[in-house]
Design a protein around this motif. Structure first.
Motif, PDB file in Angstrom:
ATOM      1  N   LYS A 126       0.854  -1.382   0.037  1.00  0.00           N
ATOM      2  CA  LYS A 126       0.055  -0.148  -0.006  1.00  0.00           C
ATOM      3  C   LYS A 126       0.786   1.007   0.058  1.00  0.00           C
ATOM      4  O   LYS A 126       0.560   2.062  -0.821  1.00  0.00           O
ATOM      5  CB  LYS A 126      -0.812  -0.106   1.175  1.00  0.00           C
ATOM      6  CG  LYS A 126      -1.781   1.234   1.337  1.00  0.00           C
ATOM      7  CD  LYS A 126      -2.766   1.041   0.201  1.00  0.00           C
ATOM      8  CE  LYS A 126      -3.839   0.250   0.511  1.00  0.00           C
ATOM      9  NZ  LYS A 126      -4.774   0.187  -0.479  1.00  0.00           N
ATOM     10  N   ILE A 127       2.033   1.403   0.799  1.00  0.00           N
ATOM     11  CA  ILE A 127       2.960   2.491   0.860  1.00  0.00           C
ATOM     12  C   ILE A 127       3.488   2.589  -0.675  1.00  0.00           C
ATOM     13  O   ILE A 127       3.685   3.546  -0.985  1.00  0.00           O
ATOM     14  CB  ILE A 127       3.721   2.210   1.846  1.00  0.00           C
ATOM     15  CG1 ILE A 127       3.011   2.416   3.501  1.00  0.00           C
ATOM     16  CG2 ILE A 127       4.938   3.124   1.962  1.00  0.00           C
ATOM     17  CD1 ILE A 127       4.037   2.440   4.560  1.00  0.00           C
ATOM     18  N   PHE A 128       3.826   1.304  -0.882  1.00  0.00           N
ATOM     19  CA  PHE A 128       4.778   1.277  -2.309  1.00  0.00           C
ATOM     20  C   PHE A 128       3.689   2.155  -3.521  1.00  0.00           C
ATOM     21  O   PHE A 128       4.013   2.732  -4.033  1.00  0.00           O
ATOM     22  CB  PHE A 128       5.129  -0.065  -2.604  1.00  0.00           C
ATOM     23  CG  PHE A 128       6.156  -0.629  -2.105  1.00  0.00           C
ATOM     24  CD1 PHE A 128       6.801  -0.043  -1.091  1.00  0.00           C
ATOM     25  CD2 PHE A 128       6.711  -1.954  -2.199  1.00  0.00           C
ATOM     26  CE1 PHE A 128       8.007  -0.448  -0.413  1.00  0.00           C
ATOM     27  CE2 PHE A 128       7.814  -2.603  -1.727  1.00  0.00           C
ATOM     28  CZ  PHE A 128       8.530  -1.832  -0.433  1.00  0.00           C
ATOM     29  N   THR A 129       2.437   1.715  -3.266  1.00  0.00           N
ATOM     30  CA  THR A 129       1.548   2.075  -4.524  1.00  0.00           C
ATOM     31  C   THR A 129       1.348   3.653  -4.231  1.00  0.00           C
ATOM     32  O   THR A 129       1.143   4.110  -5.330  1.00  0.00           O
ATOM     33  CB  THR A 129       0.180   1.406  -4.225  1.00  0.00           C
ATOM     34  OG1 THR A 129       0.426   0.064  -4.214  1.00  0.00           O
ATOM     35  CG2 THR A 129      -0.695   1.959  -5.126  1.00  0.00           C
ATOM     36  N   VAL A 130       1.350   4.185  -3.031  1.00  0.00           N
ATOM     37  CA  VAL A 130       1.024   5.319  -2.902  1.00  0.00           C
ATOM     38  C   VAL A 130       2.286   6.349  -3.371  1.00  0.00           C
ATOM     39  O   VAL A 130       2.104   7.193  -3.822  1.00  0.00           O
ATOM     40  CB  VAL A 130       0.761   5.859  -1.342  1.00  0.00           C
ATOM     41  CG1 VAL A 130       0.602   7.429  -1.261  1.00  0.00           C
ATOM     42  CG2 VAL A 130      -0.674   5.237  -1.005  1.00  0.00           C
ATOM     43  N   VAL A 131       3.490   5.920  -3.079  1.00  0.00           N
ATOM     44  CA  VAL A 131       4.710   6.468  -3.603  1.00  0.00           C
ATOM     45  C   VAL A 131       4.773   6.409  -4.971  1.00  0.00           C
ATOM     46  O   VAL A 131       5.053   7.628  -5.587  1.00  0.00           O
ATOM     47  CB  VAL A 131       5.990   5.723  -2.771  1.00  0.00           C
ATOM     48  CG1 VAL A 131       7.342   6.401  -3.612  1.00  0.00           C
ATOM     49  CG2 VAL A 131       5.888   5.896  -1.320  1.00  0.00           C
ATOM     50  N   LYS A 132       4.451   5.285  -5.555  1.00  0.00           N
ATOM     51  CA  LYS A 132       4.440   5.305  -7.114  1.00  0.00           C
ATOM     52  C   LYS A 132       3.353   6.245  -7.684  1.00  0.00           C
ATOM     53  O   LYS A 132       3.823   6.875  -8.716  1.00  0.00           O
ATOM     54  CB  LYS A 132       4.329   3.628  -7.476  1.00  0.00           C
ATOM     55  CG  LYS A 132       5.246   2.758  -7.438  1.00  0.00           C
ATOM     56  CD  LYS A 132       4.836   1.474  -7.594  1.00  0.00           C
ATOM     57  CE  LYS A 132       6.027   0.329  -7.218  1.00  0.00           C
ATOM     58  NZ  LYS A 132       5.577  -0.701  -7.636  1.00  0.00           N
ATOM     59  N   ALA A 133       2.212   6.218  -7.273  1.00  0.00           N
ATOM     60  CA  ALA A 133       1.121   7.087  -7.418  1.00  0.00           C
ATOM     61  C   ALA A 133       1.675   8.562  -7.588  1.00  0.00           C
ATOM     62  O   ALA A 133       1.185   9.345  -8.477  1.00  0.00           O
ATOM     63  CB  ALA A 133      -0.330   6.764  -6.810  1.00  0.00           C
ATOM     64  N   GLY A 134       2.283   8.807  -6.489  1.00  0.00           N
ATOM     65  CA  GLY A 134       2.506  10.302  -6.414  1.00  0.00           C
ATOM     66  C   GLY A 134       3.689  10.748  -7.430  1.00  0.00           C
ATOM     67  O   GLY A 134       3.898  11.765  -7.580  1.00  0.00           O
ATOM     68  N   GLN A 135       4.531   9.754  -7.612  1.00  0.00           N
ATOM     69  CA  GLN A 135       5.815  10.046  -8.770  1.00  0.00           C
ATOM     70  C   GLN A 135       4.836  10.070 -10.008  1.00  0.00           C
ATOM     71  O   GLN A 135       5.238  11.018 -10.751  1.00  0.00           O
ATOM     72  CB  GLN A 135       6.700   8.881  -8.695  1.00  0.00           C
ATOM     73  CG  GLN A 135       7.493   8.640  -7.493  1.00  0.00           C
ATOM     74  CD  GLN A 135       8.386   7.566  -7.230  1.00  0.00           C
ATOM     75  OE1 GLN A 135       8.099   6.593  -7.705  1.00  0.00           O
ATOM     76  NE2 GLN A 135       9.648   7.813  -7.066  1.00  0.00           N
TER      77      GLN A 135
END
Length: 208
Positions: A126-135
């Motif tokens: 979930k954290i990885f996904t949010v970081v990727k989405a922010g990028q």
């Protein structure tokens, strides 16, 4: 019945913290909780399951809060702030659960490891996904490897377990604000930090 279940968990936490998981018997838990073996086994199949439930309680909380953050907020920046806030607060809400589990984690029965790892992986992803989405949305620095960035966040916040004290110099809310600010400063392009228009100024910004 639910009160009895919580009484058993609370009693077990106190006993495990004082004597260690293997030195505490079901009989001792039952006696201290002022219940019967029937009452214990109505809620838990074994002492091993009880240790699993202790872990499941706090990992379920952070996972639920992370999922709520991604559904409530549209912006990855807002999502990561909400996740960090709830993640930090778990170390106060479930301090006893976390302390006992990590000091006794070597004794977790193998039959529960898959479920424990599954929820931990879900939270990590979930954290990885949010970081990727922010990028992808150009909200976060695109040069940062998302997996390393996510693991840095997890490692930094998890370490709270080693030093946080409820009667310490800072409240859990103040600690959450510091951690949120730190994460935003290394995620946002140009190190924008927390926008003063978007949330109240953290307490430590007033200090020279």
């Amino acid at each position: 019945m639910q009160n009895l279940r919580e009484d058993i968990i609370r009693t077990a936490l106190e006993l495990f913290d004082t004597y260690g998981f293997h030195r505490v018997s079901v009989n001792q838990i039952v006696k201290a909780a002022e219940t019967s073996k029937g009452g214990f086994y109505h809620h838990f199949q074994s002492k091993d399951e009880l240790l699993f439930v202790i872990h499941d309680t706090f990992i379920t909380y952070v996972l639920k809060e992370a999922e709520a953050a991604t559904h409530t907020h549209h912006s990855p920046k807002d999502q990561i702030q909400a996740i960090i806030q709830s993640f930090v607060h778990v170390f106060d809400l479930y301090q006893s659960h976390i302390t006992v589990f990590y000091q006794e984690s070597n004794y977790v029965d193998a039959s529960y490891e898959e479920e424990i790892n599954k929820k931990r992986d879900q939270f990590k992803e979930k954290i990885f996904t949010v970081v990727k989405a922010g990028q992808e949305a150009h909200e976060f620095r695109r040069e940062l490897p998302p997996e390393i960035t996510g693991m840095a966040i997890l490692g930094m916040v998890n370490w709270i377990n080693k030093w946080y004290q409820r009667d310490g110099a800072y409240t859990i809310g103040e600690i959450a604000d510091v951690f949120t600010d730190l994460v935003l400063h290394f995620l946002l392009p140009g190190h924008e930090g927390v926008s003063k228009e978007e949330q109240s100024i953290p307490f430590f910004y007033d200090k020279k």
